[in-house]
Motif scaffolding. Structure first.
Motif, PDB file in Angstrom:
ATOM      1  N   ALA A 295       0.830  -1.208   0.000  1.00 46.08           N
ATOM      2  CA  ALA A 295       0.000   0.000   0.000  1.00 46.08           C
ATOM      3  C   ALA A 295       0.863   1.256   0.000  1.00 46.08           C
ATOM      4  CB  ALA A 295      -0.937  -0.011   1.205  1.00 46.08           C
ATOM      5  N   HIS A 296       1.929   1.253   0.801  1.00 50.15           N
ATOM      6  CA  HIS A 296       2.835   2.415   0.796  1.00 50.15           C
ATOM      7  C   HIS A 296       3.449   2.608  -0.583  1.00 50.15           C
ATOM      8  CE1 HIS A 296       2.851   4.021   4.858  1.00 50.15           C
ATOM      9  NE2 HIS A 296       2.850   2.783   5.334  1.00 50.15           N
ATOM     10  N   ALA A 297       3.839   1.491  -1.221  1.00 47.56           N
ATOM     11  CA  ALA A 297       4.425   1.592  -2.568  1.00 47.56           C
ATOM     12  C   ALA A 297       3.411   2.162  -3.552  1.00 47.56           C
ATOM     13  CB  ALA A 297       4.912   0.220  -3.031  1.00 47.56           C
ATOM     14  N   ALA A 298       2.142   1.737  -3.409  1.00 46.61           N
ATOM     15  CA  ALA A 298       1.103   2.258  -4.306  1.00 46.61           C
ATOM     16  C   ALA A 298       0.896   3.752  -4.076  1.00 46.61           C
ATOM     17  CB  ALA A 298      -0.190   1.499  -4.089  1.00 46.61           C
ATOM     18  N   ALA A 299       0.944   4.181  -2.819  1.00 48.84           N
ATOM     19  CA  ALA A 299       0.772   5.598  -2.519  1.00 48.84           C
ATOM     20  C   ALA A 299       1.952   6.412  -3.051  1.00 48.84           C
ATOM     21  CB  ALA A 299       0.612   5.799  -1.014  1.00 48.84           C
ATOM     22  N   ASP A 300       3.156   5.840  -2.939  1.00 50.21           N
ATOM     23  CA  ASP A 300       4.352   6.535  -3.421  1.00 50.21           C
ATOM     24  C   ASP A 300       4.393   6.626  -4.933  1.00 50.21           C
ATOM     25  OD1 ASP A 300       5.180   6.780  -0.828  1.00 50.21           O
ATOM     26  OD2 ASP A 300       6.549   5.069  -0.891  1.00 50.21           O
ATOM     27  N   GLY A 301       4.005   5.481  -5.567  1.00 51.70           N
ATOM     28  CA  GLY A 301       4.189   5.396  -7.019  1.00 51.70           C
ATOM     29  C   GLY A 301       2.919   5.667  -7.797  1.00 51.70           C
ATOM     30  N   GLY A 302       1.808   5.789  -7.111  1.00 54.51           N
ATOM     31  CA  GLY A 302       0.568   6.063  -7.802  1.00 54.51           C
ATOM     32  C   GLY A 302       0.019   4.882  -8.585  1.00 54.51           C
ATOM     33  N   THR A 303       0.547   3.666  -8.326  1.00 57.46           N
ATOM     34  CA  THR A 303       0.005   2.493  -9.004  1.00 57.46           C
ATOM     35  C   THR A 303      -0.988   1.792  -8.098  1.00 57.46           C
ATOM     36  OG1 THR A 303       1.814   1.144  -8.176  1.00 57.46           O
ATOM     37  CG2 THR A 303       2.059   2.065 -10.371  1.00 57.46           C
ATOM     38  N   ASP A 304      -1.961   1.141  -8.676  1.00 58.35           N
ATOM     39  CA  ASP A 304      -2.853   0.318  -7.856  1.00 58.35           C
ATOM     40  C   ASP A 304      -3.400  -0.848  -8.659  1.00 58.35           C
ATOM     41  OD1 ASP A 304      -5.888   2.374  -7.916  1.00 58.35           O
ATOM     42  OD2 ASP A 304      -4.644   1.497  -9.475  1.00 58.35           O
TER      43      ASP A 304
END
Ligand SMILES: [Zn+2]
Length: 304
Positions: A295-304
């Motif tokens: 989830a942190h990676a998605a928030a950082d990178g804008g991917t989901d």
């Protein structure tokens, strides 16, 4: 706690949630048993109660680990019969503000957690294996989970370890899961004459600890299958480390020693042999940690 994410771990026996910091630490956790029901909304409302207990407030993102199979945004976890093509990420999106929601197979979430903070720390090429009622796995390469086009990459449970082995629930034959999943190991031991008041994985491991030869042979057979699968996978992927977790891994060295012995026997080349096979370190928190990291990676990178 606005710099945290909400992590959700959905299993056949429990539903868990946590608030997870950027460094992977679980700040607050809650869990409930997974309702035994055929009613999809009953499972969903139990999950919303777990999430309510976390009282997450505004989070950066949501990470979900859930049993497979899944396609698109629809989950059909084998271990939750009430959910077939259940639109889990859409339902979760309706609970939270407009933030990324990332859904991954639970074994991938476990692998991400172990690689970030557990037994796979420092490994560039890492496989996490979950041995419980099924056998799952997840790959983390160069710090990134590798879900594959359908979300199922790393699914070591259906790597073939015995060409003429037992039939598997997947429709194949001789899969690692058909040999090494807890219920299969118990069934094999019973076929050989082992018995217990409550014949399950736990009592089988207890018998093996007490020196019962059939129970020991059953765990040795399962470990051997695991070791063969690890040798094949190590050769394919140039792995640094493999961590073995899940409920049945509580057998400890009774399972891991034969795993390593089979790995030694079947892994020939130096690049394969260098792979470390280790017990998972985070226990049942691994899935929540991994869902949080994703989830942190998605928030950082804008991917989901
Ligand atoms: Zn299979």
């Amino acid at each position: 706690v606005t710099d945290a994410v909400l992590a959700i771990d959905i299993g056949g026996t429990k539903l868990a949630a946590a608030l997870v910091r950027a460094d992977g630490v679980l700040v607050r956790t809650a869990q409930r048993p997974t309702p035994v029901t055929t009613n999809a909304d009953e499972v969903w409302s139990a999950l919303t109660r777990v999430v309510d207990e976390i009282d997450a407030g505004v989070v950066r993102a949501v990470g979900i680990g859930c049993g497979g199979p899944m396609r698109g945004g629809l989950v059909s976890p084998l271990n939750i019969p009430a959910w077939r093509d259940f639109p889990l990420p859409d339902r979760v999106r309706a609970l939270v503000a407009d933030v990324p929601v990332v859904l991954r197979n639970d074994a991938i979430a476990m692998a991400v957690g172990e690689q970030a903070l557990g037994a796979g720390r420092g490994a560039r090429a890492f496989l996490g294996i979950v041995v419980s009622t099924g056998v799952g796995g997840g790959l983390v390469i160069d710090g990134e989970a590798v879900p594959g086009p359908t979300g199922n990459a790393g699914h070591i449970g259906h790597v073939v370890v015995e060409a003429d082995g037992p039939p598997c629930v997947c429709g194949g034959r001789g899969c690692l899961e058909a040999v090494a999943r807890g219920p299969a190991v118990v069934a094999w031991a019973q076929d050989q004459g082992w018995s217990a008041d409550e014949p399950d994985g736990r009592s089988l491991v207890a018998s093996a600890r007490g020196g019962d030869p059939i129970a020991l042979a059953a765990l040795t057979r399962a470990g051997r299958a695991l070791g063969i699968a690890c040798a094949s996978t190590g050769a394919l992927l140039d792995l640094d480390a493999i961590a073995v977790g899940g409920g049945f891994a509580a057998a400890g060295n009774l399972l891991l020693a034969p795993t390593m012995a089979a790995f030694e026997r079947h892994a020939g080349m130096a690049f394969v042999r260098r792979c470390r096979i280790v017990p998972a370190a985070l226990g049942s928190d691994a899935g929540l940690v991994g869902a949080g990291v994703l989830a942190h990676a998605a928030a950082d990178g804008g991917t989901d």
